[in-house]
Design a protein around this motif. Structure first.
Motif: not given
Length: 144
Positions: A38-43, A59-63, A65-68, A95-100
């Motif tokens: 998860t994002y939190e574990e990564g932090c 890029v797309i991770l569970p978190s 909040g909305k962080a990724n 990248p061209e298909n997803h803003p994150d």
């Protein structure tokens, strides 16, 4: 000196495969606490010392909040003490298909799309040098 890597990927098979590849083929140390889902574990992993030499993050991770994963790339790139960390973002979305995904690439991370070959991951790691990143030390047998 062993180079520490952090892998942040929500799929256990991909996370464990990346950790195995990074440790057995490329010589990084990927401790169990540096294999994050998860994002939190990564932090939390980024905050631990010693600083990592490499961050590979989906890029797309569970978190909570909305962080990724793109936000993790920006965090690493915004901390001067982590300027030499190589950051590679992985995603099944281009990248061209997803803003994150674009956001992560804009942070200066190298991008590799899923599914990827060992060679494409190595190339991304080579491209991912931070401002002060030392040479990547890719084994000669694997270098293009």
């Amino acid at each position: 000196m062993t180079r520490r890597a952090i892998v942040v990927e929500d799929r256990p098979d991909v996370r464990n495969g990346l950790a195995l590849l990074l440790s057995s083929v490329l010589g990084y140390s990927v401790a169990p606490e540096d294999r994050c889902a998860t994002y939190e574990e990564g932090c939390a992993a980024i905050a631990r010392l010693p600083s990592p030499a490499l961050l590979v993050v989906d890029v797309i991770l569970p978190s909570v909040g909305k962080a990724n994963g793109a936000d993790l790339a920006w965090i690493v790139r915004s901390i001067p003490a982590l300027s030499d960390v190589r950051v590679v973002v992985i995603s099944g979305v281009l990248p061209e298909n997803h803003p994150d995904v674009r956001h992560a690439v804009d942070a200066g991370a190298a991008f590799v799309s899923k599914p990827f070959s060992v060679q494409r991951l190595i190339e991304a790691i080579e491209r991912a040098g931070g401002a002060d990143a030392p040479p990547c030390l890719i084994p000669t047998a694997l270098a293009g």
